[in-house]
Design an enzyme around this catalytic site. Structure first.
Site, short mmCIF file in Angstrom:
data_model
loop_
_atom_site.label_atom_id
_atom_site.label_comp_id
_atom_site.label_asym_id
_atom_site.label_seq_id
_atom_site.Cartn_x
_atom_site.Cartn_y
_atom_site.Cartn_z
N LYS A 79 -5.97 -11.24 -8.38
CA LYS A 79 -6.55 -10.96 -9.69
C LYS A 79 -5.58 -11.40 -10.79
CE LYS A 79 -8.35 -7.11 -12.37
NZ LYS A 79 -8.74 -5.72 -12.40
N GLU A 119 4.01 -10.90 -3.23
CA GLU A 119 3.67 -11.28 -1.85
C GLU A 119 2.79 -12.53 -1.83
OE1 GLU A 119 3.43 -8.31 -3.16
OE2 GLU A 119 4.09 -6.74 -1.77
N GLY A 172 -9.24 -4.38 -8.34
CA GLY A 172 -8.89 -5.10 -7.11
C GLY A 172 -9.57 -4.52 -5.88
N ARG A 173 -9.54 -3.20 -5.75
CA ARG A 173 -10.10 -2.57 -4.55
C ARG A 173 -11.61 -2.46 -4.60
NH1 ARG A 173 -6.86 0.49 -7.60
NH2 ARG A 173 -7.67 2.36 -8.62
N GLU A 224 -5.71 4.67 -3.35
CA GLU A 224 -5.22 4.05 -4.58
C GLU A 224 -6.07 4.52 -5.77
OE1 GLU A 224 -5.12 -0.38 -5.64
OE2 GLU A 224 -3.12 -0.14 -4.83
N HIS A 272 -9.00 8.60 23.16
CA HIS A 272 -7.95 8.60 24.17
C HIS A 272 -6.57 8.58 23.52
CE1 HIS A 272 -10.82 8.12 27.45
NE2 HIS A 272 -11.52 7.47 26.53
N LYS A 313 7.67 -1.77 -7.23
CA LYS A 313 7.67 -3.22 -7.51
C LYS A 313 8.85 -3.57 -8.43
CE LYS A 313 2.65 -4.01 -7.57
NZ LYS A 313 1.52 -4.42 -8.41
O1 F6P Z 1 -0.06 -3.29 -6.07
C1 F6P Z 1 -1.37 -2.82 -6.10
C2 F6P Z 1 -2.32 -3.89 -6.49
O2 F6P Z 1 -2.28 -4.10 -7.86
C3 F6P Z 1 -3.73 -3.55 -6.03
O3 F6P Z 1 -4.38 -2.70 -6.89
C4 F6P Z 1 -4.34 -4.89 -5.92
O4 F6P Z 1 -5.50 -4.86 -5.15
C5 F6P Z 1 -3.21 -5.64 -5.27
O5 F6P Z 1 -2.04 -5.13 -5.86
C6 F6P Z 1 -3.25 -7.14 -5.41
O6 F6P Z 1 -3.24 -7.54 -6.75
P1 F6P Z 1 -3.63 -9.01 -7.17
O7 F6P Z 1 -5.05 -9.24 -6.75
O8 F6P Z 1 -3.46 -9.05 -8.66
O9 F6P Z 1 -2.69 -9.94 -6.46
#
Ligand code: F6P
Length: 556
Positions: free
Chosen positions: A217, A223, A283-284, A369, A400, A520
């Protein structure tokens, strides 16, 4: 600076409401009542505490420790918290995400063409369909082989790079809808900044047949940007071996999904190959936006639109059905009863469908979240429990492993069981065995087995207590005809709206995530310190020790 929210409906603390006190008194009466007695005293209980939802989705919550009175009192609480007006405000596009001053309109992502939903006076639905059309053209081109890589070969592997909401939904859907997916293309998901994830997911892939979808987003997530950079280097190295490495080649192997065109261009992805979405999609809550591009390539545009129609059916059910018959509302209220009155701290989500392997991982972000918060909308600290921890895995595997604790442990673990009548692989007797197991687990949890029953069966007195089951352990069973793209959409929307209802009652903002920020920021500070070039680390003694150990281990 954002202005503080108006809080007409939530200005009285939740626990100060008369409706809350009424529930507390009711809980004192009901707490010791066993589900065995509730079923015995009311022959119509199973029917009374069950609801039919859209597209054949049936919810039986009669094995929850509630009565009609409990549900009425919970509904009174929901009304006192202004649930109706909050739902209407969300669907109207009001900026209910107050800390980020944003509308919350994932429902617009699945609104049919021709619907009108306004944000700042602009109807957002046409733009949603423009992007869906753009995605459809691209998905068709990739699926048919018309879209090729730099060497002219068709795409055989799609790798989604993203994390959190830009990974969990598409990754879950790739599993959930595998029975509806093309076999021509394999789908992989790289999320972790651990290089192992990238190395393993690209193992055996031919760069000339690989398409990366970089989903973010913000297009700034550590990452994702690290993995995308590694992916570009991997691609160019691979194409170099056949003499085709060039910036133009990158455009044939990279597309982006983001709200941030500027950052996409800065990374070097052609913005004509960018699929947009909007700041009013959390995002979620985004797997049905362009973030679902890999899903659309997998199941085709028609399948994706079928999934959207399932989401929309649940949206309409949520928006229009009276609360007493409203699946997300009931589910949310039952959850609040379990968390806030019966004292459970957790929720196990147990799908009896192997395709829903990643469903609980997806729900962990959606629920935790969204509602894992201790600050109310007005900035005060809540004095009540909010989101439980959510976890689970498909049945019968869990039986199990951890079900022992659910049946006989000391903690109350409410369960959501999910099952489908019709199998996607009608092999032998598997389906009957699967369904018998889910029904049996719900029955065993609710009714248990008394000491007397165990002894009557012949267990010696010393062993009998170990073989006795208290029962009275609550569960809901969701039963649907068959797992389809539409039903997956409905199921996800059910949980999305449940989360919203719970957030409304708890008085928290379900749409921000400030709790992920501090870690972060600290990681950014630590990164240069690990190389040894940064100024003296200013951390606590424990963190300094760990940094020193790491540097020593890496010879720095
Ligand atoms: O760190 C949490 C978060 O902001 C989530 O809410 C989001 O889904 C994820 O990181 C990834 O964010 P982006 O889509 O901006 O890379």
């Amino acid at each position: 600076m954002p202005t503080p929210p108006e809080l007409t409906s939530t200005s009285t603390p939740l626990t100060a409401l008369a409706q809350w006190s009424a529930l507390e008194s009711h809980c004192k009466e009901l707490r010791t009542t066993h589900l065995r007695d509730l079923f015995k005293s009311d022959p119509s209980r199973a029917q009374a505490l069950s609801v039919d939802g859209p597209d054949g989705l049936f919810m039986d919550y009669s094995k929850q420790r509630v009565t009609a009175t409990t549900m009425q009192l919970l509904l009174d609480l929901a009304n006192a918290r202004g649930l109706r007006s909050r739902i209407d405000a969300m669907f109207r596009g009001e900026k209910i995400n107050v800390t980020e001053q944003r509308a919350v309109l994932h429902v617009a992502l699945r609104a049919p063409r021709g619907t009108q939903i306004l944000v700042d006076g602009v109807n957002v639905v046409p733009a949603v369909h423009e992007v869906l059309d753009q995605m459809s053209r691209f998905a068709d081109a990739v699926r048919s082989g018309e879209w090729t890589g730099a060497t002219g070969k068709r795409i055989r592997t799609v790798i989604n790079i993203g994390i959190g909401g830009s990974d969990l939904g598409p990754a879950m859907a790739a599993d959930a809808l595998r029975a509806y997916s093309t076999n021509e293309i394999s789908f992989r998901f790289v999320s972790n900044v651990d290089a192992t994830d990238f190395a393993e997911k690209t193992r055996g892939c031919d760069p000339s047949e690989t398409l990366f979808i970089v989903c973010s987003k913000t297009f700034t997530t550590l990452e994702t940007m690290t993995n995308a950079t590694t992916a570009r280097a991997w691609l160019l190295a691979g194409l170099a071996t056949v003499g085709r490495a060039s910036p133009a080649a990158v455009a044939k192997h990279f597309v982006a999904v983001s709200t941030n065109a500027h950052k996409v261009a800065e990374f070097g992805i052609d913005t004509t190959n960018m699929f947009g979405f909007w700041d009013w999609v959390g995002g979620r809550y985004s797997m049905d936006s362009a973030i679902g591009l890999s899903t659309m390539i997998a199941i085709g545009p028609a399948g994706f639109r079928e999934m959207l129609s399932g989401f929309h059916q649940m949206d309409e059910h949520f928006r229009t059905t009276p609360f007493a018959m409203n699946l997300p509302v009931i589910m949310a209220l039952v959850g609040i009863w379990n968390s806030n009155f019966l004292g459970s701290q957790t929720l196990a989500v147990l799908p009896y469908d192997q395709y829903l392997d990643r469903f609980s991982a997806y729900l962990q972000q959606l629920e935790m979240e969204s509602n894992g918060k201790h600050v109310a909308l007005d900035g005060s600290r809540v004095t009540w429990e909010t989101c439980p921890s959510v976890w689970g895995q498909p049945g019968t595997n869990g039986q199990h492993a951890f079900y022992q604790m659910i049946h006989q442990g000391t903690r109350l673990v409410p369960c959501d069981f999910i099952a489908f009548c019709e199998p996607l692989h009608p092999l032998g007797v598997h389906q009957d065995l699967l369904i018998a197991n889910v029904f049996a687990q719900a029955e065993a949890l609710a009714f248990g087995k008394t000491l007397h029953e165990v002894e009557t069966e012949g267990s010696p007195a010393w062993l009998a207590p170990h073989r006795q089951f208290d029962g009275n352990r609550p569960s809901t069973l969701l039963l649907a005809p068959k797992l389809t793209p539409a039903r997956l959409g409905s199921l996800i929307a059910l949980y999305e709206h449940k989360v919203f209802v719970q957030g409304t009652l708890w008085g928290v903002n379900s749409f921000d995530q400030w709790g992920v920020e501090l870690g972060k920021v600290l990681a950014q500070r630590i990164i240069p310190e690990l190389s040894g070039n940064a100024p003296t680390p200013a951390h606590d003694a424990s963190t300094q020790q760990l940094i020193a150990r790491y540097r020593a281990a890496r010879g720095r």
